[in-house]
Design an enzyme around this catalytic site. Structure first.
Site, mmCIF file in Angstrom:
data_model
loop_
_atom_site.group_PDB
_atom_site.id
_atom_site.type_symbol
_atom_site.label_atom_id
_atom_site.label_comp_id
_atom_site.label_asym_id
_atom_site.label_seq_id
_atom_site.Cartn_x
_atom_site.Cartn_y
_atom_site.Cartn_z
ATOM 1 N N GLY A 156 0.531 -0.973 -0.276
ATOM 2 C CA GLY A 156 -0.076 -0.299 0.206
ATOM 3 C C GLY A 156 0.905 1.263 -0.260
ATOM 4 O O GLY A 156 2.101 1.050 -0.346
ATOM 5 N N ARG A 157 0.418 2.114 0.611
ATOM 6 C CA ARG A 157 0.835 3.473 0.266
ATOM 7 C C ARG A 157 2.521 3.005 1.117
ATOM 8 O O ARG A 157 3.192 3.725 0.815
ATOM 9 C CB ARG A 157 0.284 5.073 0.435
ATOM 10 C CG ARG A 157 -0.866 5.240 -0.214
ATOM 11 C CD ARG A 157 -2.076 5.821 0.583
ATOM 12 N NE ARG A 157 -2.659 5.287 1.701
ATOM 13 C CZ ARG A 157 -3.829 4.486 1.492
ATOM 14 N NH1 ARG A 157 -4.869 5.823 1.088
ATOM 15 N NH2 ARG A 157 -5.347 4.733 1.675
ATOM 16 N N ILE A 238 6.446 -3.867 11.157
ATOM 17 C CA ILE A 238 5.602 -2.289 11.267
ATOM 18 C C ILE A 238 3.576 -1.750 10.947
ATOM 19 O O ILE A 238 3.416 -1.376 11.025
ATOM 20 C CB ILE A 238 6.113 -0.667 10.520
ATOM 21 C CG1 ILE A 238 6.610 -1.028 9.224
ATOM 22 C CG2 ILE A 238 7.565 -0.668 10.834
ATOM 23 C CD1 ILE A 238 6.446 -0.239 8.169
ATOM 24 N N ALA A 239 3.764 -3.685 10.953
ATOM 25 C CA ALA A 239 1.958 -4.097 10.349
ATOM 26 C C ALA A 239 1.290 -3.615 11.154
ATOM 27 O O ALA A 239 0.124 -2.574 12.477
ATOM 28 C CB ALA A 239 2.494 -5.203 9.153
ATOM 29 N N ARG A 240 1.003 -4.964 11.622
ATOM 30 C CA ARG A 240 0.540 -5.095 13.009
ATOM 31 C C ARG A 240 0.543 -5.766 14.054
ATOM 32 O O ARG A 240 1.312 -7.249 14.096
ATOM 33 C CB ARG A 240 -1.458 -5.274 13.079
ATOM 34 C CG ARG A 240 -2.426 -4.215 12.441
ATOM 35 C CD ARG A 240 -2.738 -3.320 13.850
ATOM 36 N NE ARG A 240 -2.994 -2.282 13.674
ATOM 37 C CZ ARG A 240 -2.896 -0.908 13.450
ATOM 38 N NH1 ARG A 240 -1.549 -1.455 13.477
ATOM 39 N NH2 ARG A 240 -3.809 -0.002 12.898
ATOM 40 N N GLU A 269 0.054 -6.669 21.841
ATOM 41 C CA GLU A 269 -0.009 -5.931 22.738
ATOM 42 C C GLU A 269 -0.999 -4.509 23.746
ATOM 43 O O GLU A 269 -1.712 -4.577 23.579
ATOM 44 C CB GLU A 269 0.801 -5.003 21.391
ATOM 45 C CG GLU A 269 -0.528 -4.260 20.794
ATOM 46 C CD GLU A 269 0.880 -3.092 19.069
ATOM 47 O OE1 GLU A 269 1.371 -3.749 19.261
ATOM 48 O OE2 GLU A 269 0.167 -1.821 19.390
ATOM 49 N N HIS A 287 4.616 0.184 19.317
ATOM 50 C CA HIS A 287 4.052 1.322 18.168
ATOM 51 C C HIS A 287 4.222 2.758 17.818
ATOM 52 O O HIS A 287 3.125 3.163 18.505
ATOM 53 C CB HIS A 287 2.958 0.645 19.070
ATOM 54 C CG HIS A 287 1.577 0.338 17.973
ATOM 55 N ND1 HIS A 287 0.032 -0.531 17.502
ATOM 56 C CD2 HIS A 287 1.298 1.426 17.035
ATOM 57 C CE1 HIS A 287 0.292 -0.332 16.855
ATOM 58 N NE2 HIS A 287 0.495 1.095 15.613
HETATM 59 C C1 DGY Z 1 -1.762 3.696 12.674
HETATM 60 O O1 DGY Z 1 -2.308 4.722 12.072
HETATM 61 O O2 DGY Z 1 -2.740 2.517 12.012
HETATM 62 C C2 DGY Z 1 -1.189 3.089 13.541
HETATM 63 O O3 DGY Z 1 -0.555 1.833 13.591
HETATM 64 C C3 DGY Z 1 -1.627 3.850 14.898
HETATM 65 O O4 DGY Z 1 -0.724 4.264 15.148
#
Ligand code: DGY
Length: 327
Positions: A156-157, A238-240, A269, A287
């Site tokens: 994605g972006r 850095i996703a989820r 988390e 996060h």
């Molecule tokens: C988001 O915007 O989804 C980020 O993970 C929140 O910081």
């Protein structure tokens, strides 16, 4: 005339509360009390709008307690805290905060990649512990970033922002896998080549995860996927939380099946799998990928614009379930 009532579920920028108060009767949580899901439902009762963050779960149970609710505006681009089907079924609009955090989050993805590849936190801990008594040729020797192969899962972006940084800034060979292939002009701008997931796992020197969480991406990276990676590779999430099987990752890091990992998100988390805390070859952050002062302000502004846009002018900016608007 009385103002529409809204709830702000977490402590936010005071100027955002002040702006909301120009339009709404606001119940806020500037004390940042931790509310259970039941308490959140109770607070939502009688409100037409909610300003939420990624940790505030909105599902059938919370919605049942809030029959007057019309909109939940998330101050996050990710929205796996929302049960969109349940919201749509009850005619509650969901909005998120896309775009405003793209470049900031891509910056952080790259920071985590660099820190992991060059063992920045591991070496800092060593220094702070007073263990640095002399130089040695292999002290914290890591892996190169420039000229290496950057793999991106989820294009994605934010994924595209990371690809551009890698290709143009560090001369990396960029490969990606995504549900759908990018249009040729976007691929060219990112200098990225589409590959299947197996090739991505087998080839990447640095694999960055930027895909959204959904039941289908749960444990998309587990023991068998990690087993396909190079022993010299690094994994960046850095996703989820939940996209990586954290227990399997901790075991793989301990057994040096891969070189390292950089994690900003975790299963369950703010709890972190205890084994991740005991392996040295992982960089751990809480996060914070979108956490810069201007970006957090822009995210709060967009959530506010969605509440004002919808509740006052009938026009939200970034609806996730626009079918609610046509009812
Ligand atoms: C988001 O915007 O989804 C980020 O993970 C929140 O910081």
């Amino acid at each position: 005339m009385s103002k529409p009532k809204i709830l702000v579920a977490r402590a936010i920028i005071p100027a955002t509360v002040a702006r909301l108060e120009e339009h709404f009767e606001v119940e806020h949580n500037q004390a940042d009390q931790p509310w259970s899901k039941q308490q959140l439902g109770h607070k939502l009762a009688g409100k037409v709008g909610a300003f939420t963050t990624g940790g505030d779960r909105i599902d059938a149970e919370t919605l049942a307690a809030a029959p007057e609710l019309k909109i939940c505006a998330n101050m996050a681009v990710g929205y796996n805290n929302f049960d969109i089907d349940a919201m749509t079924a009850r005619g509650v609009l969901a909005t998120n905060a896309p775009d405003v955090l793209t470049e900031t989050t891509a910056d952080f993805g790259f920071a985590l990649l660099m820190a992991t590849a060059r063992r920045v936190t591991e070496s800092e801990h060593f220094l702070r512990a007073g263990k640095w008594d002399r130089w040695s040729f292999d002290m914290f020797a890591g892996s190169d970033v420039h000229g290496s192969t950057l793999g991106i899962l989820g294009m994605g972006r934010i994924g595209q922002g990371i690809a551009r940084r890698g290709a143009h800034g560090f001369g990396m060979n960029v490969i990606y896998h995504n549900r759908s292939r990018l249009a040729p002009d976007l691929e060219a701008a990112c200098r990225a080549r589409y590959v299947d997931k197996d090739e991505l796992l087998r080839t990447a020197d640095h694999l960055v995860l930027v895909l959204p969480y959904s039941p289908s991406s749960h444990h998309a990276i587990g023991a068998s996927e990690i087993a396909l990676m190079k022993p010299t590779a690094n994994l960046i999430n850095i996703a989820r939380g939940g996209i990586v099987d954290d227990a399997a990752l901790a075991a793989a890091l301990r057994d040096r099946k891969i070189a390292g990992a950089g994690l900003d998100v975790y299963e369950g988390e703010p709890k972190v799998h205890p084994d991740l805390l005991t392996v040295p070859n992982v960089v751990l952050t809480p996060h914070i990928a979108s956490a810069t002062v201007p970006t957090r302000r822009a995210m709060a502004d967009l959530a506010t614009d969605n509440l004002i846009g919808f509740l006052i002018h009938g026009k939200p900016l970034t609806p996730l379930n626009p079918e609610v608007l046509t009812r």
